[in-house]
Design a protein around this motif. Structure first.
Motif, PDB file in Angstrom:
ATOM      1  N   LEU A 129       0.817  -1.208   0.000  1.00  0.00           N
ATOM      2  CA  LEU A 129       0.000   0.000   0.000  1.00  0.00           C
ATOM      3  C   LEU A 129       0.851   1.259   0.000  1.00  0.00           C
ATOM      4  CD1 LEU A 129      -2.880  -0.939   2.445  1.00  0.00           C
ATOM      5  CD2 LEU A 129      -2.576  -1.497   0.021  1.00  0.00           C
ATOM      6  N   GLY A 130       1.954   1.248   0.716  1.00  0.00           N
ATOM      7  CA  GLY A 130       2.818   2.418   0.778  1.00  0.00           C
ATOM      8  C   GLY A 130       3.839   2.232   1.874  1.00  0.00           C
ATOM      9  N   ASN A 131       4.763   3.144   1.968  1.00  0.00           N
ATOM     10  CA  ASN A 131       5.837   3.018   2.944  1.00  0.00           C
ATOM     11  C   ASN A 131       5.451   3.642   4.280  1.00  0.00           C
ATOM     12  OD1 ASN A 131       8.580   2.488   3.845  1.00  0.00           O
ATOM     13  ND2 ASN A 131       8.787   4.713   3.855  1.00  0.00           N
ATOM     14  N   GLU A 132       5.369   2.810   5.314  1.00  0.00           N
ATOM     15  CA  GLU A 132       5.166   3.286   6.676  1.00  0.00           C
ATOM     16  C   GLU A 132       4.097   4.375   6.760  1.00  0.00           C
ATOM     17  OE1 GLU A 132       9.598   2.280   8.463  1.00  0.00           O
ATOM     18  OE2 GLU A 132       9.034   4.367   8.179  1.00  0.00           O
ATOM     19  N   LEU A 133       2.914   4.013   6.296  1.00  0.00           N
ATOM     20  CA  LEU A 133       1.835   4.998   6.249  1.00  0.00           C
ATOM     21  C   LEU A 133       1.474   5.536   7.619  1.00  0.00           C
ATOM     22  CD1 LEU A 133      -0.335   3.220   3.552  1.00  0.00           C
ATOM     23  CD2 LEU A 133       0.743   5.462   3.312  1.00  0.00           C
ATOM     24  N   ASN A 134       1.807   4.796   8.684  1.00  0.00           N
ATOM     25  CA  ASN A 134       1.464   5.301  10.020  1.00  0.00           C
ATOM     26  C   ASN A 134       2.288   6.523  10.419  1.00  0.00           C
ATOM     27  OD1 ASN A 134       3.697   3.455  10.215  1.00  0.00           O
ATOM     28  ND2 ASN A 134       3.330   3.178  12.396  1.00  0.00           N
ATOM     29  N   ASN A 135       3.319   6.878   9.639  1.00  0.00           N
ATOM     30  CA  ASN A 135       4.006   8.139   9.883  1.00  0.00           C
ATOM     31  C   ASN A 135       3.085   9.343   9.673  1.00  0.00           C
ATOM     32  OD1 ASN A 135       7.021   8.226  10.492  1.00  0.00           O
ATOM     33  ND2 ASN A 135       6.940   6.579   8.978  1.00  0.00           N
ATOM     34  N   PRO A 175      -8.049   3.027  15.641  1.00  0.00           N
ATOM     35  CA  PRO A 175      -7.715   1.688  15.154  1.00  0.00           C
ATOM     36  C   PRO A 175      -8.773   1.095  14.230  1.00  0.00           C
ATOM     37  CG  PRO A 175      -7.093   1.873  17.451  1.00  0.00           C
ATOM     38  CD  PRO A 175      -7.848   3.134  17.104  1.00  0.00           C
ATOM     39  N   ALA A 176     -10.039   1.317  14.541  1.00  0.00           N
ATOM     40  CA  ALA A 176     -11.099   0.780  13.681  1.00  0.00           C
ATOM     41  C   ALA A 176     -11.062   1.427  12.301  1.00  0.00           C
ATOM     42  CB  ALA A 176     -12.465   1.001  14.331  1.00  0.00           C
ATOM     43  N   GLU A 177     -10.786   2.728  12.251  1.00  0.00           N
ATOM     44  CA  GLU A 177     -10.681   3.408  10.959  1.00  0.00           C
ATOM     45  C   GLU A 177      -9.450   2.948  10.182  1.00  0.00           C
ATOM     46  OE1 GLU A 177     -12.949   7.594  12.180  1.00  0.00           O
ATOM     47  OE2 GLU A 177     -10.823   7.320  12.614  1.00  0.00           O
ATOM     48  N   VAL A 178      -8.361   2.671  10.893  1.00  0.00           N
ATOM     49  CA  VAL A 178      -7.186   2.109  10.229  1.00  0.00           C
ATOM     50  C   VAL A 178      -7.535   0.768   9.599  1.00  0.00           C
ATOM     51  CG1 VAL A 178      -4.891   1.113  10.594  1.00  0.00           C
ATOM     52  CG2 VAL A 178      -5.472   3.309  11.631  1.00  0.00           C
ATOM     53  N   ASP A 179      -8.244  -0.064  10.338  1.00  0.00           N
ATOM     54  CA  ASP A 179      -8.618  -1.379   9.803  1.00  0.00           C
ATOM     55  C   ASP A 179      -9.433  -1.236   8.520  1.00  0.00           C
ATOM     56  OD1 ASP A 179      -7.321  -2.607  11.884  1.00  0.00           O
ATOM     57  OD2 ASP A 179      -9.140  -3.153  12.984  1.00  0.00           O
ATOM     58  N   HIS A 180     -10.382  -0.321   8.523  1.00  0.00           N
ATOM     59  CA  HIS A 180     -11.202  -0.115   7.328  1.00  0.00           C
ATOM     60  C   HIS A 180     -10.353   0.381   6.170  1.00  0.00           C
ATOM     61  CE1 HIS A 180     -13.831   2.319   4.657  1.00  0.00           C
ATOM     62  NE2 HIS A 180     -14.613   1.267   4.768  1.00  0.00           N
ATOM     63  N   TYR A 181      -9.454   1.309   6.452  1.00  0.00           N
ATOM     64  CA  TYR A 181      -8.566   1.851   5.423  1.00  0.00           C
ATOM     65  C   TYR A 181      -7.714   0.736   4.816  1.00  0.00           C
ATOM     66  CZ  TYR A 181      -4.546   4.491   3.571  1.00  0.00           C
ATOM     67  OH  TYR A 181      -3.543   4.988   2.773  1.00  0.00           O
ATOM     68  N   SER A 184       2.792  -1.797   5.295  1.00  0.00           N
ATOM     69  CA  SER A 184       3.908  -1.673   6.233  1.00  0.00           C
ATOM     70  C   SER A 184       3.656  -0.543   7.208  1.00  0.00           C
ATOM     71  CB  SER A 184       5.228  -1.421   5.489  1.00  0.00           C
ATOM     72  OG  SER A 184       5.285  -0.104   4.967  1.00  0.00           O
ATOM     73  N   ALA A 185       4.312  -0.644   8.367  1.00  0.00           N
ATOM     74  CA  ALA A 185       4.235   0.390   9.391  1.00  0.00           C
ATOM     75  C   ALA A 185       5.581   0.483  10.086  1.00  0.00           C
ATOM     76  CB  ALA A 185       3.145   0.063  10.414  1.00  0.00           C
ATOM     77  N   TYR A 186       5.905   1.676  10.571  1.00  0.00           N
ATOM     78  CA  TYR A 186       7.135   1.780  11.350  1.00  0.00           C
ATOM     79  C   TYR A 186       6.867   1.273  12.767  1.00  0.00           C
ATOM     80  CZ  TYR A 186       5.987   6.107  13.952  1.00  0.00           C
ATOM     81  OH  TYR A 186       5.432   7.040  14.790  1.00  0.00           O
ATOM     82  N   ASP A 187       7.913   1.234  13.607  1.00  0.00           N
ATOM     83  CA  ASP A 187       7.876   0.466  14.840  1.00  0.00           C
ATOM     84  C   ASP A 187       6.833   0.905  15.854  1.00  0.00           C
ATOM     85  OD1 ASP A 187       9.841  -1.338  14.124  1.00  0.00           O
ATOM     86  OD2 ASP A 187      11.479  -0.140  14.941  1.00  0.00           O
ATOM     87  N   PRO A 245      -2.581   4.124  16.761  1.00  0.00           N
ATOM     88  CA  PRO A 245      -3.771   3.607  16.067  1.00  0.00           C
ATOM     89  C   PRO A 245      -3.486   2.485  15.079  1.00  0.00           C
ATOM     90  CG  PRO A 245      -3.170   5.765  15.226  1.00  0.00           C
ATOM     91  CD  PRO A 245      -2.331   5.542  16.441  1.00  0.00           C
ATOM     92  N   PHE A 246      -2.269   2.392  14.548  1.00  0.00           N
ATOM     93  CA  PHE A 246      -1.888   1.218  13.764  1.00  0.00           C
ATOM     94  C   PHE A 246      -1.429   0.151  14.764  1.00  0.00           C
ATOM     95  CE2 PHE A 246      -2.119   4.138  10.378  1.00  0.00           C
ATOM     96  CZ  PHE A 246      -2.048   3.467   9.166  1.00  0.00           C
ATOM     97  N   THR A 247      -2.093  -0.974  14.777  1.00  0.00           N
ATOM     98  CA  THR A 247      -1.891  -1.955  15.840  1.00  0.00           C
ATOM     99  C   THR A 247      -1.035  -3.131  15.376  1.00  0.00           C
ATOM    100  OG1 THR A 247      -3.856  -3.230  15.217  1.00  0.00           O
ATOM    101  CG2 THR A 247      -4.167  -1.387  16.768  1.00  0.00           C
ATOM    102  N   PRO A 248      -0.446  -3.861  16.329  1.00  0.00           N
ATOM    103  CA  PRO A 248       0.248  -5.089  15.963  1.00  0.00           C
ATOM    104  C   PRO A 248      -0.673  -6.091  15.267  1.00  0.00           C
ATOM    105  CG  PRO A 248       0.808  -4.449  18.209  1.00  0.00           C
ATOM    106  CD  PRO A 248      -0.314  -3.560  17.770  1.00  0.00           C
TER     107      PRO A 248
END
Length: 422
Positions: free
Chosen positions: A157-163, A172-178, A199-202, A211-214
């Motif tokens: 999807l993209g590089n470390e979008l949680n940045n 978190p629920a909106e992240v899941d939908h995304y 992908s997500a950074y640490d 909000p981006f979960t393990p």
């Protein structure tokens, strides 16, 4: 999704399973960094890719820039998509397979937003329905354009979008939908066996209430990707660049990711790891690369390791954090650095079967909540307990507290004993 022989190293019946491991590099153009997309030069790209292939690596991860691909919400530039397809073809000609990242909102400390998401046009890229639909269409378009490329590993999807969460608040629920929406779009045109990943950074693993979960990292997409960086939690400065905590960090990240997966057989991809100065001094970088690859290779279920990155950022480009100028296997003039030789030699060792994966029959139990996730990161009690055991020669797996008494689950992972923190 069935992960076929292509995505697992092109093995065939009777071949040594060690050859299923993949080793590659995140491609950073030597001339102009990712600004090279503004005036893409195939000859320059081919020169870079040939250098990478000469190290014996088998794949690259590549990144176009979101504003150049999709400058308007309803317009995806055919010329930019064609550039990306041309790069994939060039990589194939050099003998390299390719993972393509799609929505490039963040790279090496810079954020890249199309104008239609900013200023008085502001849209939350994770929650605005039209913004999410536009990104989904971009992933569909890339999948359609690249589907017939034989060297395509898949789409990310993209590089470390949680940045991007600081400027785009999200739950978190909106992240899941995304993630679900974009992964479905990415898969729409991909042939069977190609990967759709994210992908997500640490912070996804170690950040309290991030909000981006393990669980999202370990359960969405076709493999789990981890980016175990030695600067996360100030790991290298906290423990020292030659410490067990640093030399086993990618191994630990792999085992932590396996604990959050619902499928015990789900592969884990160490998709970014590198030796940034001054966290890892240049003199220590070759040994760091050797230890990182050897230790990660000892994990069962490892998909592969992809180093960050291919080429140093040229110092004629301004305003990068200092560490970004030193991460390449090659310097900004295209000369292989000692770390490149060390990585190539270690990859050859692993492919020769010298550092095989071995089962882990003892697991250390991780107890945490979303608000106490930091216990599993550098400086946390769990991280320090796991790495202390590893330094003593033990090889612990990680198991979540809620699965520690699940006999069927433990058996599926080959875990016979569980150990709890005092």
């Amino acid at each position: 999704m069935v992960i076929d022989a292509f995505t697992q190293g092109k093995t065939r019946p009777g071949e040594d399973p060690i050859s299923t491991l993949r080793f590659g590099v995140n491609y950073t153009p030597r001339r102009g960094w990712f600004h090279a997309w503004h005036d893409f030069d195939p000859a320059h790209a081919r020169e870079d890719l040939d250098q990478i292939a000469a190290l014996g690596l088998d794949h690259v991860r590549v990144f176009h820039l979101w504003p150049l691909l999709q400058p308007n919400r309803t317009f995806i530039r055919p010329a930019a998509v064609d550039q990306l397809a041309r790069l994939v073809d060039l990589a194939g000609e050099a003998g390299l397979d390719v993972l393509v990242d799609g929505v490039q909102g963040h790279l090496s400390s810079f954020d890249f937003y199309p104008a239609w998401t900013r200023s008085w046009h502001h849209r939350n890229v994770f929650t605005d329905p039209e913004a999410v639909a536009a990104q989904a269409e971009l992933m569909r378009t890339l999948g359609r354009a690249l589907a017939d490329r034989p060297h395509l590993i898949g789409l990310q999807l993209g590089n470390e979008l949680n940045n991007l969460v600081e400027h785009n608040p999200v739950t978190p629920a909106e992240v899941d939908h995304y993630l679900d929406t974009l992964l479905a779009a990415a898969r729409e045109h991909l042939p069977e066996g190609r990967l759709a990943t994210h992908s997500a950074y640490d912070a996804a693993w170690y950040g309290d209430d991030h909000p981006f979960t393990p669980e999202a990292s370990a359960r969405k997409g076709d493999v789990t990707t981890v980016h175990p960086w030695v600067f996360s939690g100030d790991c290298a400065r906290r423990y020292g660049p030659r410490s067990p905590q640093v030399l086993h960090l990618a191994e630990y990240g792999t085992e932590l990711a396996k604990a959050y997966a619902e499928d015990p057989a789900r592969p884990v991809w160490v998709q970014e790891t590198g030796a940034p100065e001054p966290h890892i001094p240049a003199a220590d970088a070759p040994d760091f690369a050797r230890a990182t690859v050897r230790n990660a290779a000892g994990c069962e279920g490892l998909w592969g390791v992809t180093w960050w990155c291919s080429h140093d950022v040229d110092r004629s480009l301004a305003d990068y954090p200092e560490l970004e100028y030193t991460l390449g296997l090659f310097d900004s003039r295209g000369r292989a650095k000692p770390i490149a030789t060390a990585l190539a030699e270690t990859v050859a060792e692993v492919r020769a079967g010298l550092h095989p994966a071995r089962p882990r029959d003892t697991a250390l139990v991780l107890e945490c909540t979303p608000s106490t996730r930091s216990v599993s990161g550098p400086g946390g009690a769990y991280f320090e307990a796991w790495t202390a055991l590893r330094a003593e020669g033990a090889r612990p797996a990680v198991v979540l507290a809620e699965r520690a008494d699940d006999a069927a689950y433990l058996a599926a992972r080959g875990i016979k004993d569980v150990v709890r923190l005092p």
